[in-house]
Design an enzyme around this catalytic site. Structure first.
Site, PDB file in Angstrom:
ATOM      1  N   TYR A 103     -16.099  38.486  70.638  1.00 10.22           N
ATOM      2  CA  TYR A 103     -17.624  38.086  70.933  1.00 10.22           C
ATOM      3  C   TYR A 103     -18.056  39.048  69.500  1.00 10.22           C
ATOM      4  CZ  TYR A 103     -14.730  36.727  74.521  1.00 10.22           C
ATOM      5  OH  TYR A 103     -14.513  35.545  75.693  1.00 10.22           O
ATOM      6  N   HIS A 146      -5.638  36.281  72.998  1.00 10.23           N
ATOM      7  CA  HIS A 146      -6.890  35.302  73.131  1.00 10.23           C
ATOM      8  C   HIS A 146      -6.707  33.887  72.741  1.00 10.23           C
ATOM      9  CE1 HIS A 146     -11.765  35.175  72.595  1.00 10.23           C
ATOM     10  NE2 HIS A 146     -11.587  34.370  73.344  1.00 10.23           N
ATOM     11  N   LEU A 184     -18.986  28.093  85.763  1.00 10.51           N
ATOM     12  CA  LEU A 184     -19.412  27.049  85.891  1.00 10.51           C
ATOM     13  C   LEU A 184     -20.002  25.886  84.943  1.00 10.51           C
ATOM     14  CD1 LEU A 184     -22.331  30.142  86.819  1.00 10.51           C
ATOM     15  CD2 LEU A 184     -20.970  28.530  88.589  1.00 10.51           C
ATOM     16  N   GLY A 197     -22.514  26.378  82.757  1.00 10.42           N
ATOM     17  CA  GLY A 197     -23.319  26.469  82.932  1.00 10.42           C
ATOM     18  C   GLY A 197     -23.922  25.049  83.193  1.00 10.42           C
ATOM     19  N   THR A 232     -25.051  24.911  87.205  1.00 10.92           N
ATOM     20  CA  THR A 232     -25.894  25.674  87.935  1.00 10.92           C
ATOM     21  C   THR A 232     -27.359  24.705  88.655  1.00 10.92           C
ATOM     22  OG1 THR A 232     -27.504  25.737  86.037  1.00 10.92           O
ATOM     23  CG2 THR A 232     -25.034  28.017  86.576  1.00 10.92           C
TER      24      THR A 232
END
Length: 341
Positions: free
Chosen positions: A63, A131, A213, A216, A219
């Site tokens: 990351y 991962h 989520l 996003g 949301t």
């Protein structure tokens, strides 16, 4: 919206001496994918997570540029006695090759990565996951390398991410798999149909739900494709077909329907999605939503206030059936990162 002051968190016991909230925190967005990194703001958000008791943090070696995410978290964990307040997840098994992500599940790379992570973080992670699955390396080799690290005291729990049910079953024969990390939300429910959820129940494996989520989407803050068009936002790159213009014009209907139900429940649509993740399969699933913002961290944390009875759960299922998601989970450009076994 539900009050931001939460009731006592939903707890999951991992060991006789370790109990964690069922809601965690995904740190990837502090370094990449959702706009530019803002370290001072990110550090304040991480400190606030400790203050409110949001103690399960999820990161990875890959990351951010030059392991930015692990190093950022390491700075916070070195402050005072913060390390004892955080249950830390990191991942290994991806590297950049000519600018392209490439899996490497070899034992040699595992040994390199765990030592690199310990250096970046300042201490061994609690949970260490592979991962992505390397199709050129037997999963047994990767798991054995993680078991070796566990025996050496370099991690406590091990697991996999983004794997098939058959790979998980093979891995569980090679070592004790404690966790998997899979995408799960009302926007992505494939694990309920592809055998992964059933395998986890059978093997006693907890699921860390990334993108709970819907990257996003759930949301309710994004109503048009143009809302994703900003610097560093991966949703406008074509890597995730569900956010392409035509697909999003359809998928926003699901978002709107969930938003209406959230109003009835007096919570935000994001809180509704997180509550569903935590309650739809008992305590099996631990959502790990990410945010750079203290405001939205508090909003996510307060999802533990939202109680969904049988009627509400049935209503959400009805909404999902009536508004099926359009578009694949990943583009063909990311196909080499998927476990097709």
């Amino acid at each position: 919206m539900a009050a931001l002051k939460t009731t006592p968190p939903r707890l999951i016991r991992l060991a006789s001496d370790l109990e964690i909230p069922q809601l965690g925190y995904g740190a990837m967005g502090l370094s990449q994918s959702y706009g530019v990194a803002k370290d001072p703001e990110s550090k304040e958000t991480l400190r606030h997570a400790i203050e409110i008791g949001c103690q399960l943090w999820n990161t990875a070696t890959i990351y951010g540029q030059d392991q930015h995410n692990e190093k950022l978290i390491g700075e916070i964990l070195r402050e005072s006695d913060n390390r004892d307040k955080v249950t830390l997840v990191t991942k290994w098994g991806l590297k950049l090759n000519d600018g392209k992500l490439q899996p490497d599940g070899s034992a040699a790379f595992a040994r390199h990565c765990i030592d690199q992570s310990i250096w970046n973080l300042g201490s061994p992670p609690d949970i260490w996951l592979l991962h992505r699955i390397d199709q050129t390396v037997a999963i047994e080799e990767s798991v054995q390398a993680m078991e070796d690290a566990r025996r050496a005291g370099k991690c406590r729990f091990i697991g996999l991410s983004a794997m098939s049910a058959s790979t998980l079953r093979r891995a569980a024969k090679a070592g004790k798999i404690d966790f998997v990390e899979m995408e799960f939300s009302p926007f992505e429910t494939a694990i309920e149909d592809n055998g992964v959820l059933d395998a986890c129940k059978e093997l006693g494996v907890k699921i860390l739900a990334y993108s709970p989520l819907g990257k996003g989407a759930l949301t309710g803050k994004f109503k048009s494709f143009e809302d994703f068009e900003k610097e560093g936002d991966m949703r406008s790159t074509g890597l995730f077909p569900r956010f392409n213009r035509d697909a999003w014009e359809h998928n926003v209907k699901l978002v709107n329907a969930l938003e209406e139900l959230a109003k009835e429940k007096q919570c935000s649509p994001g809180q509704l999605a997180l509550a569903w993740d935590m309650q739809v399969h008992g305590d099996l699933i631990i959502p790990i939503p990410g945010t750079k913002s203290i405001k939205y961290l508090d909003e996510n944390w307060a999802s533990q206030n939202v109680q969904l009875n049988a009627e509400a759960l049935a209503k959400i299922r009805s909404i999902l059936r009536e508004n099926p998601v359009h578009g694949e989970q990943y583009s063909e450009a990311m196909n080499h990162l998927l476990d097709h076994e």
